[in-house]
Design an enzyme around this catalytic site. Structure first.
Site, PDB file in Angstrom:
ATOM      1  N   ASP A  10     -23.063  -7.782 -31.963  1.00 22.10           N
ATOM      2  CA  ASP A  10     -23.257  -6.959 -30.768  1.00 22.10           C
ATOM      3  C   ASP A  10     -24.724  -6.551 -30.723  1.00 22.10           C
ATOM      4  O   ASP A  10     -25.163  -5.689 -31.476  1.00 22.10           O
ATOM      5  CB  ASP A  10     -22.347  -5.733 -30.830  1.00 22.10           C
ATOM      6  CG  ASP A  10     -22.550  -4.780 -29.647  1.00 22.10           C
ATOM      7  OD1 ASP A  10     -23.418  -5.052 -28.791  1.00 22.10           O
ATOM      8  OD2 ASP A  10     -21.850  -3.753 -29.599  1.00 22.10           O
TER       9      ASP A  10
ATOM     10  N   HIS B 179     -19.693   0.511 -31.709  1.00 30.41           N
ATOM     11  CA  HIS B 179     -19.332   1.034 -30.388  1.00 30.41           C
ATOM     12  C   HIS B 179     -17.890   0.628 -30.110  1.00 30.41           C
ATOM     13  O   HIS B 179     -17.409  -0.387 -30.606  1.00 30.41           O
ATOM     14  CB  HIS B 179     -20.287   0.425 -29.349  1.00 30.41           C
ATOM     15  CG  HIS B 179     -20.180   0.979 -27.978  1.00 30.41           C
ATOM     16  ND1 HIS B 179     -19.167   0.629 -27.110  1.00 30.41           N
ATOM     17  CD2 HIS B 179     -20.980   1.832 -27.283  1.00 30.41           C
ATOM     18  CE1 HIS B 179     -19.345   1.245 -25.950  1.00 30.41           C
ATOM     19  NE2 HIS B 179     -20.432   1.982 -26.032  1.00 30.41           N
TER      20      HIS B 179
ATOM     21  N   LYS C 287     -29.182  -2.206 -20.185  1.00 33.14           N
ATOM     22  CA  LYS C 287     -30.002  -1.598 -21.232  1.00 33.14           C
ATOM     23  C   LYS C 287     -31.334  -2.326 -21.387  1.00 33.14           C
ATOM     24  O   LYS C 287     -32.286  -1.779 -21.953  1.00 33.14           O
ATOM     25  CB  LYS C 287     -29.248  -1.591 -22.568  1.00 33.14           C
ATOM     26  CG  LYS C 287     -27.963  -0.784 -22.565  1.00 33.14           C
ATOM     27  CD  LYS C 287     -27.318  -0.784 -23.937  1.00 33.14           C
ATOM     28  CE  LYS C 287     -25.874  -0.330 -23.911  1.00 33.14           C
ATOM     29  NZ  LYS C 287     -25.700   1.073 -23.527  1.00 33.14           N
TER      30      LYS C 287
ATOM     31  N   GLN D 257     -28.009  -2.891 -28.339  1.00 33.20           N
ATOM     32  CA  GLN D 257     -29.165  -2.034 -28.608  1.00 33.20           C
ATOM     33  C   GLN D 257     -30.330  -2.829 -29.176  1.00 33.20           C
ATOM     34  O   GLN D 257     -31.481  -2.656 -28.761  1.00 33.20           O
ATOM     35  CB  GLN D 257     -28.780  -0.913 -29.582  1.00 33.20           C
ATOM     36  CG  GLN D 257     -27.776   0.077 -29.036  1.00 33.20           C
ATOM     37  CD  GLN D 257     -28.297   0.914 -27.886  1.00 33.20           C
ATOM     38  OE1 GLN D 257     -29.494   1.126 -27.754  1.00 33.20           O
ATOM     39  NE2 GLN D 257     -27.404   1.394 -27.059  1.00 33.20           N
TER      40      GLN D 257
ATOM     41  N   CYS E 280     -19.227   6.768 -27.442  1.00 34.89           N
ATOM     42  CA  CYS E 280     -18.268   5.657 -27.600  1.00 34.89           C
ATOM     43  C   CYS E 280     -18.281   5.125 -29.031  1.00 34.89           C
ATOM     44  O   CYS E 280     -18.239   3.914 -29.257  1.00 34.89           O
ATOM     45  CB  CYS E 280     -18.558   4.537 -26.614  1.00 34.89           C
ATOM     46  SG  CYS E 280     -18.293   4.986 -24.887  1.00 34.89           S
TER      47      CYS E 280
END
Length: 415
Positions: free
Chosen positions: A209, A132, A235, A212, A373
């Site tokens: 990261d 991202h 999220k 998700q 993104c």
């Protein structure tokens, strides 16, 4: 429309009951039931989160850490209790290693800024083509300001992360490896434990990261072994404006603060400022108090369902959606790596992604359309935009059928 064989899919929890916990899911869009499949961008909020936020504002609000009165003490206890919830959620060793930020984006920028002093011209930062923009641009700052070299770990055509090719990129100049745990476009799950091991063998620091991945699977930062792990609240069925960076305490206390102000100091004189240790070292000013409390409620809600159960339910949605989407003529899915997340980016030949999303929106089906993104990843596949359907813990197999039905109608309209 193909009928769902309800005997073939047994959810590990009562999905119908869970859906009642999310008030917005009873909304009608253009007279049609809402089919919300944009969870990769932001998830909806359960009543438990909404109630926690309402209570914090209406009954227990005050600024934290600085007051001695009842409301300040109560707010401080609730705020720090949320930090402990996050610690458990990530299995971090200490609450001192859990820093509240406003988002994953701010979290990664915090680490990039804090590590900048260690970067010399020619030092290498490895990211992947799956990233991202939030895990690309902060490292580009170090390329611009310090002369760092950014190297890109590749993927296979099906989206699989190529661990052998990643290993070849590692050198003695590698200082930072910043890798997504799960792609927000293809759903690819990166073997971050192996990535971390290989990077540490070269002396590099590792940031993951988890924006998700933490939504869809259990995360254990101690097992992964990474130095930093970032997540974002909106999220995770929590509020917007709240994120987290986990970092190893010894590293955090060596890093310069990202922002200056109240709370992050030890002492201030006319001639000298000394800084507090983590986590407060990185939480300048009034923190996102109520947002953190809401995030704690969201993570407690997820744990009440069981994260393994959520993963099982979403795996069944993934498998069913893959089966049904293949029935749509001229539809191409980008990324079908083994054990991917419940995320599908796709195109229909001859139809622009924005047109598809607008047409199926009239059927009540909400998906994302655009670059997500992740422009380098889309360029890798030779496209400029895709549609993305991303599933959450409250989605159903019937909603997959409604998605497919809407896509077929859109195809007929443009065909």
């Amino acid at each position: 429309m193909t009928k769902v064989d309800n005997t073939a899919f047994t959810a590990p929890y009562d999905v119908g009951k869970v859906r009642k916990d999310f008030p917005i899911l009873s909304t009608q869009v253009y007279g049609k039931p809402l089919v919300y499949l944009d969870n990769g961008a932001s998830a909806q909020k359960p009543t438990a989160v909404i109630d926690a936020i309402t209570k914090a504002y209406s009954q227990e609000y005050a600024n934290v850490h600085r007051g001695l009165h009842y409301l300040s003490n109560t707010a401080t206890e609730n705020f720090e209790a949320a930090r402990e919830v996050v610690r458990r959620f990530l299995n971090a060793p200490s609450v001192d290693e859990v820093i509240f930020t406003k988002s994953t984006t701010e979290a990664i920028n915090l680490v990039s800024y804090g590590l900048e002093e260690d970067i010399q011209e020619g030092d290498e930062i490895i990211i992947s083509i799956l990233e991202h923009h939030s895990n690309i641009v902060p490292w580009n700052f170090l390329r611009e300001r310090k002369g760092a070299v950014i190297k890109w770990a590749p993927i296979a055509e099906d989206g699989t992360f190529l661990i052998e090719e990643f290993e070849k990129l590692l050198t003695d100049r590698t200082k930072i490896v910043a890798i997504t745990h799960m792609s927000n476009v293809t759903g690819t799950v990166v073997p971050v434990k192996e990535v971390t091991r290989l990077a540490h063998e070269r002396g590099a620091k590792v940031l993951i990261d988890g924006s998700q991945a933490a939504v869809h699977m259990p995360v254990d930062v101690q097992d992964i072994g990474c130095d930093f792990y970032a997540v974002t609240g909106h999220k995770l069925y929590g509020p917007s404006g709240i994120g987290v960076i986990y970092g190893k305490k010894e590293l955090l206390n060596q890093m310069r603060p990202f922002q200056g102000g109240g709370e992050m100091i030890k002492d201030v004189t006319e001639c000298l400022v000394t800084y507090a240790e983590a986590p407060h070292r990185f939480e300048a000013g009034t923190p996102p108090i109520v947002q953190a409390i809401g995030l704690g409620a969201a993570l407690d809600y997820m744990d009440s369902l069981g994260r393994e159960n959520i993963a099982l339910h979403e795996a069944s949605l993934r498998d069913y959606a893959e089966q049904r989407l293949k029935e749509v003529n001229s539809l191409k899915i980008f990324g079908n790596a083994k054990d991917k997340g419940s995320i599908f980016s796709f195109e229909i030949e001859g139809v622009h992604a924005h047109d598809i999303s607008m047409v199926i929106d009239r059927a009540g089906v909400a998906v994302r359309a655009g670059t997500h993104c992740a422009q380098p990843l889309l360029a890798r596949y030779g496209v400029t935009s895709t549609c993305r359907a991303s599933f959450g813990l409250y989605n159903t197999h019937e909603e997959v059928d409604l998605l497919v039905e809407a896509l077929r109608k859109a195809q007929m309209m443009f065909g």
